[in-house]
Design a protein around this motif. Structure first.
Motif, PDB file in Angstrom:
ATOM      1  N   HIS A 288       0.798  -1.224   0.000  1.00  0.00           N
ATOM      2  CA  HIS A 288       0.000   0.000   0.000  1.00  0.00           C
ATOM      3  C   HIS A 288       0.828   1.270   0.000  1.00  0.00           C
ATOM      4  CE1 HIS A 288      -4.268  -0.890  -0.077  1.00  0.00           C
ATOM      5  NE2 HIS A 288      -3.885  -2.065   0.373  1.00  0.00           N
ATOM      6  N   HIS A 289       2.108   1.141  -0.291  1.00  0.00           N
ATOM      7  CA  HIS A 289       2.967   2.311  -0.420  1.00  0.00           C
ATOM      8  C   HIS A 289       3.129   2.530  -1.924  1.00  0.00           C
ATOM      9  CE1 HIS A 289       6.253   4.958   0.932  1.00  0.00           C
ATOM     10  NE2 HIS A 289       6.841   4.584  -0.193  1.00  0.00           N
ATOM     11  N   ALA A 290       2.599   3.640  -2.456  1.00  0.00           N
ATOM     12  CA  ALA A 290       2.708   3.904  -3.895  1.00  0.00           C
ATOM     13  C   ALA A 290       3.945   4.751  -4.146  1.00  0.00           C
ATOM     14  CB  ALA A 290       1.465   4.627  -4.389  1.00  0.00           C
ATOM     15  N   HIS A 291       4.743   4.346  -5.115  1.00  0.00           N
ATOM     16  CA  HIS A 291       5.964   5.096  -5.421  1.00  0.00           C
ATOM     17  C   HIS A 291       6.330   4.836  -6.878  1.00  0.00           C
ATOM     18  CE1 HIS A 291       8.649   1.577  -5.503  1.00  0.00           C
ATOM     19  NE2 HIS A 291       7.725   1.063  -4.724  1.00  0.00           N
ATOM     20  N   ALA A 292       7.456   5.378  -7.335  1.00  0.00           N
ATOM     21  CA  ALA A 292       7.764   5.305  -8.762  1.00  0.00           C
ATOM     22  C   ALA A 292       9.091   4.619  -9.063  1.00  0.00           C
ATOM     23  CB  ALA A 292       7.760   6.719  -9.346  1.00  0.00           C
ATOM     24  N   ASP A 293       9.576   3.750  -8.162  1.00  0.00           N
ATOM     25  CA  ASP A 293      10.854   3.083  -8.412  1.00  0.00           C
ATOM     26  C   ASP A 293      10.659   1.590  -8.668  1.00  0.00           C
ATOM     27  OD1 ASP A 293      13.353   2.067  -8.561  1.00  0.00           O
ATOM     28  OD2 ASP A 293      14.109   3.076  -6.763  1.00  0.00           O
ATOM     29  N   PRO A 294      10.627   1.188  -9.949  1.00  0.00           N
ATOM     30  CA  PRO A 294      10.373  -0.225 -10.255  1.00  0.00           C
ATOM     31  C   PRO A 294      11.585  -1.125 -10.014  1.00  0.00           C
ATOM     32  CG  PRO A 294      10.664   1.024 -12.271  1.00  0.00           C
ATOM     33  CD  PRO A 294      10.757   2.016 -11.160  1.00  0.00           C
ATOM     34  N   LEU A 295      12.737  -0.547  -9.686  1.00  0.00           N
ATOM     35  CA  LEU A 295      13.939  -1.376  -9.553  1.00  0.00           C
ATOM     36  C   LEU A 295      14.121  -1.947  -8.153  1.00  0.00           C
ATOM     37  CD1 LEU A 295      16.569   0.532 -11.751  1.00  0.00           C
ATOM     38  CD2 LEU A 295      14.760  -1.042 -12.402  1.00  0.00           C
ATOM     39  N   ILE A 296      13.297  -1.519  -7.209  1.00  0.00           N
ATOM     40  CA  ILE A 296      13.446  -2.097  -5.872  1.00  0.00           C
ATOM     41  C   ILE A 296      12.458  -3.254  -5.692  1.00  0.00           C
ATOM     42  CG2 ILE A 296      14.194   0.101  -4.837  1.00  0.00           C
ATOM     43  CD1 ILE A 296      11.268  -0.186  -3.391  1.00  0.00           C
ATOM     44  N   ALA A 297      12.769  -4.129  -4.782  1.00  0.00           N
ATOM     45  CA  ALA A 297      11.879  -5.207  -4.351  1.00  0.00           C
ATOM     46  C   ALA A 297      11.227  -5.976  -5.507  1.00  0.00           C
ATOM     47  CB  ALA A 297      10.794  -4.647  -3.416  1.00  0.00           C
ATOM     48  N   PRO A 298      12.014  -6.395  -6.528  1.00  0.00           N
ATOM     49  CA  PRO A 298      11.379  -7.135  -7.624  1.00  0.00           C
ATOM     50  C   PRO A 298      10.733  -8.421  -7.104  1.00  0.00           C
ATOM     51  CG  PRO A 298      13.773  -7.346  -7.735  1.00  0.00           C
ATOM     52  CD  PRO A 298      13.488  -6.314  -6.687  1.00  0.00           C
ATOM     53  N   GLY A 299       9.578  -8.744  -7.641  1.00  0.00           N
ATOM     54  CA  GLY A 299       8.884  -9.971  -7.240  1.00  0.00           C
ATOM     55  C   GLY A 299       7.885  -9.757  -6.113  1.00  0.00           C
ATOM     56  N   VAL A 300       8.041  -8.681  -5.343  1.00  0.00           N
ATOM     57  CA  VAL A 300       7.082  -8.459  -4.259  1.00  0.00           C
ATOM     58  C   VAL A 300       6.356  -7.134  -4.396  1.00  0.00           C
ATOM     59  CG1 VAL A 300       8.179  -9.977  -2.582  1.00  0.00           C
ATOM     60  CG2 VAL A 300       8.864  -7.593  -2.667  1.00  0.00           C
ATOM     61  N   GLN A 301       6.654  -6.392  -5.443  1.00  0.00           N
ATOM     62  CA  GLN A 301       5.877  -5.171  -5.651  1.00  0.00           C
ATOM     63  C   GLN A 301       5.234  -5.183  -7.033  1.00  0.00           C
ATOM     64  OE1 GLN A 301       7.791  -1.400  -5.673  1.00  0.00           O
ATOM     65  NE2 GLN A 301       9.246  -1.892  -7.293  1.00  0.00           N
ATOM     66  N   ASP A 302       4.061  -4.543  -7.113  1.00  0.00           N
ATOM     67  CA  ASP A 302       3.367  -4.414  -8.383  1.00  0.00           C
ATOM     68  C   ASP A 302       3.981  -3.246  -9.159  1.00  0.00           C
ATOM     69  OD1 ASP A 302       1.501  -4.941 -10.325  1.00  0.00           O
ATOM     70  OD2 ASP A 302      -0.129  -3.853  -9.356  1.00  0.00           O
ATOM     71  N   ILE A 303       4.010  -3.366 -10.472  1.00  0.00           N
ATOM     72  CA  ILE A 303       4.501  -2.278 -11.337  1.00  0.00           C
ATOM     73  C   ILE A 303       3.417  -2.018 -12.374  1.00  0.00           C
ATOM     74  CG2 ILE A 303       6.348  -1.506 -12.883  1.00  0.00           C
ATOM     75  CD1 ILE A 303       8.112  -3.768 -11.746  1.00  0.00           C
ATOM     76  N   THR A 304       3.002  -0.786 -12.531  1.00  0.00           N
ATOM     77  CA  THR A 304       1.915  -0.479 -13.472  1.00  0.00           C
ATOM     78  C   THR A 304       2.219   0.810 -14.229  1.00  0.00           C
ATOM     79  OG1 THR A 304       0.587   1.031 -12.123  1.00  0.00           O
ATOM     80  CG2 THR A 304       0.278  -1.301 -11.711  1.00  0.00           C
ATOM     81  N   ALA A 305       1.507   0.995 -15.338  1.00  0.00           N
ATOM     82  CA  ALA A 305       1.560   2.277 -16.045  1.00  0.00           C
ATOM     83  C   ALA A 305       0.138   2.628 -16.440  1.00  0.00           C
ATOM     84  CB  ALA A 305       2.437   2.166 -17.283  1.00  0.00           C
ATOM     85  N   HIS A 306      -0.172   3.924 -16.455  1.00  0.00           N
ATOM     86  CA  HIS A 306      -1.497   4.349 -16.897  1.00  0.00           C
ATOM     87  C   HIS A 306      -1.699   3.961 -18.364  1.00  0.00           C
ATOM     88  CE1 HIS A 306      -1.392   6.347 -13.146  1.00  0.00           C
ATOM     89  NE2 HIS A 306      -2.306   7.259 -13.401  1.00  0.00           N
ATOM     90  N   VAL A 307      -2.954   3.973 -18.787  1.00  0.00           N
ATOM     91  CA  VAL A 307      -3.280   3.542 -20.154  1.00  0.00           C
ATOM     92  C   VAL A 307      -3.472   4.763 -21.058  1.00  0.00           C
ATOM     93  CG1 VAL A 307      -5.010   2.333 -21.551  1.00  0.00           C
ATOM     94  CG2 VAL A 307      -4.355   1.433 -19.312  1.00  0.00           C
ATOM     95  N   ASP A 308      -2.840   4.731 -22.227  1.00  0.00           N
ATOM     96  CA  ASP A 308      -3.070   5.736 -23.266  1.00  0.00           C
ATOM     97  C   ASP A 308      -4.297   5.253 -24.050  1.00  0.00           C
ATOM     98  OD1 ASP A 308      -3.155   7.199 -25.612  1.00  0.00           O
ATOM     99  OD2 ASP A 308      -1.097   6.740 -26.230  1.00  0.00           O
ATOM    100  N   PHE A 309      -5.468   5.778 -23.701  1.00  0.00           N
ATOM    101  CA  PHE A 309      -6.700   5.269 -24.314  1.00  0.00           C
ATOM    102  C   PHE A 309      -6.808   5.638 -25.797  1.00  0.00           C
ATOM    103  CE2 PHE A 309      -8.055   4.614 -19.905  1.00  0.00           C
ATOM    104  CZ  PHE A 309      -8.591   3.332 -20.025  1.00  0.00           C
ATOM    105  N   THR A 310      -6.107   6.693 -26.218  1.00  0.00           N
ATOM    106  CA  THR A 310      -6.105   7.000 -27.657  1.00  0.00           C
ATOM    107  C   THR A 310      -5.406   5.871 -28.416  1.00  0.00           C
ATOM    108  OG1 THR A 310      -6.025   9.348 -27.131  1.00  0.00           O
ATOM    109  CG2 THR A 310      -5.441   8.718 -29.387  1.00  0.00           C
ATOM    110  N   ALA A 311      -4.287   5.394 -27.846  1.00  0.00           N
ATOM    111  CA  ALA A 311      -3.559   4.291 -28.504  1.00  0.00           C
ATOM    112  C   ALA A 311      -4.446   3.056 -28.591  1.00  0.00           C
ATOM    113  CB  ALA A 311      -2.282   3.978 -27.725  1.00  0.00           C
ATOM    114  N   MET A 312      -5.223   2.800 -27.529  1.00  0.00           N
ATOM    115  CA  MET A 312      -6.089   1.616 -27.541  1.00  0.00           C
ATOM    116  C   MET A 312      -7.199   1.775 -28.588  1.00  0.00           C
ATOM    117  SD  MET A 312      -4.416  -0.106 -25.492  1.00  0.00           S
ATOM    118  CE  MET A 312      -5.395  -1.583 -25.616  1.00  0.00           C
TER     119      MET A 312
END
Ligand SMILES: C[S@@+](CC[C@H](N)C(=O)[O-])C[C@H]1O[C@@H](n2cnc3c(N)ncnc32)[C@H](O)[C@@H]1O
Length: 398
Positions: A288-312
């Motif tokens: 429940h800690h939201a942050h922007a560093d995908p290189l820490i804690a691989p395997g135990v943290q979720d990584i997401t990106a917002h969706v570009d709905f125009t591209a979809m």
């Protein structure tokens, strides 16, 4: 190059720390095998989906459960993040009304859900459809073996009505659902360099064997895709979700009749690649800690990106699908009849009513999930306008 900061994150318990160390070792090997540099989309794919190690593939996902609530009825923070179907079954019951219209319009009776998480959405959509007198068949495509097992336990009471597919269907007619799935697909990271060059951001190892960012000239496919979407702004970093676009294009082949409802957080392109959003939309969830560093804690943290709905929407058009509607989650739910479902509860029973209303407010509130989350509908062979978009359809903004 930038080192990833690790200082202010919650400490991992010893099981999580050991799991993350194993995932990190796997990623180090992947970087070495690839010649010292892994494009970020490949890093994200391994960190989330490497069998037995990735966040979604190794019992690591901690979806907050609607079984555990605070006094106001809102799920308490047991997991890493809370999705709408986990908040309240009213989300799925409302969605079921839109699904019912699509099934009736196309004279079909099958729902195909991608990335069903804990099975909460399947359960509430099936209940909602049953209440509307529709005995639907339900199919699920889930990339995580761990989540698939959880779904099978939860949905066992539906017997043969719910089945899991191992691959995309050759042909499908009915209603497709994907809630917070596009945001979990691996994205490429790019950075505009000086002199209008597009760089691809990837992960390398520093002298101590730690993960570190490294930018390299982008290949022509990525460079052209980026240049077609935004002007060159030196130093601007963002993402592009070519996997989600390919997924949409494939749907153009196998969706022979019906509609797909895609629910996720994101924006149209003009907002996505806005000059002020110069750091992109990558977001990680760790306890429940939201942050922007995908290189820490691989395997135990979720990584997401917002969706570009125009591209979809563009990918849907290219694949011969029609865009049937695009609006905010709040508008969609109200259009589809959430208020009518809520009216079935008695406000005089104040305690119960408050428990029902609290998560609904979260779904609708502009400050929470109501505005950031959007619903995009695409399809083929749909005769009547979809009720979820009858007011405030924003398709023209895509
Ligand atoms: C953030 S979770 C959302 C779960 C659920 N839909 C919900 O709303 O609670 C993302 C889900 O998508 C799945 N997933 C990611 N990529 C997928 C793909 N290409 N096909 C099917 N499932 C996928 C993950 O394993 C996970 O179940």
């Amino acid at each position: 190059m930038q080192r990833s900061a690790t200082s202010s994150f919650p400490a991992l318990d010893s099981d999580s720390a050991q799991h993350s160390a194993r995932t990190a070792a796997h990623l180090r090997l992947a970087i070495q095998t690839a010649g010292g540099w892994l494009p970020f989309d490949q890093w994200m794919a391994q960190a989330l989906y490497a069998p037995g190690l990735g966040y979604y593939a190794a019992s690591a996902v901690k979806l907050a459960s609607s079984d555990a609530t605070d006094a106001r009825g809102t799920p308490i923070a047991l997991g890493d993040f809370v999705t709408a179907p986990e908040l309240t079954p009213l989300f799925g019951h409302t969605l079921a009304r839109q699904v019912a219209q699509i099934l009736n319009d196309t004279d079909t009776h099958t729902v195909l859900e991608f990335g069903a998480g804990s099975g909460a959405l399947a359960e509430s959509v099936l209940t909602g459809l049953d209440d509307l007198g529709i005995t639907a068949q339900y199919r699920i495509i889930e990339v995580s073996a761990d989540l698939r097992a959880r779904q099978q336990t939860r949905l066992a009471p539906y017997g043969e009505r719910v089945q899991w597919l191992d691959a995309l269907p050759d042909r499908f007619a009915g209603c497709v659902l994907a809630n917070e799935v596009l945001d979990a697909m691996p994205v490429s990271l790019f950075c505009w360099g000086d002199e209008a060059t597009v760089l691809e951001r990837g992960v390398a190892l520093d002298a101590n064997g730690e993960f570190t960012w490294e930018d390299r000239p982008a290949g022509p496919a990525l460079a052209n895709a980026v240049a077609a979407r935004m002007p060159g702004l030196p130093g601007y970093v963002s993402e592009i979700n070519l996997q989600a676009e390919a997924w949409m294009q494939a749907m153009g082949h196998w969706l022979t009749q019906g509609a797909a409802l895609l629910l996720d957080y994101g924006f149209p392109r003009s907002e996505y690649y806005h000059p002020q959003r110069a750091g992109g939309t990558l977001m990680c969830h760790l306890h429940h800690h939201a942050h922007a560093d995908p290189l820490i804690a691989p395997g135990v943290q979720d990584i997401t990106a917002h969706v570009d709905f125009t591209a979809m929407a563009d990918a849907a058009h290219e694949a011969g699908l029609q865009v049937l509607g695009y609006t905010s989650q709040a508008r969609f739910l109200m259009n589809a009849g959430l208020a009518e479902l809520l009216a079935q509860y008695d406000p005089a029973d104040a305690r119960r009513y408050a428990q029902v209303v609290a998560p609904v407010q979260k779904l609708l509130s502009e400050a929470e999930m109501g505005e950031l989350f959007k619903v995009l509908a695409v399809g083929r062979g749909i005769q009547t306008p979809l009720q979820g978009f009858k007011r405030a359809d924003r398709s023209a903004a895509l």
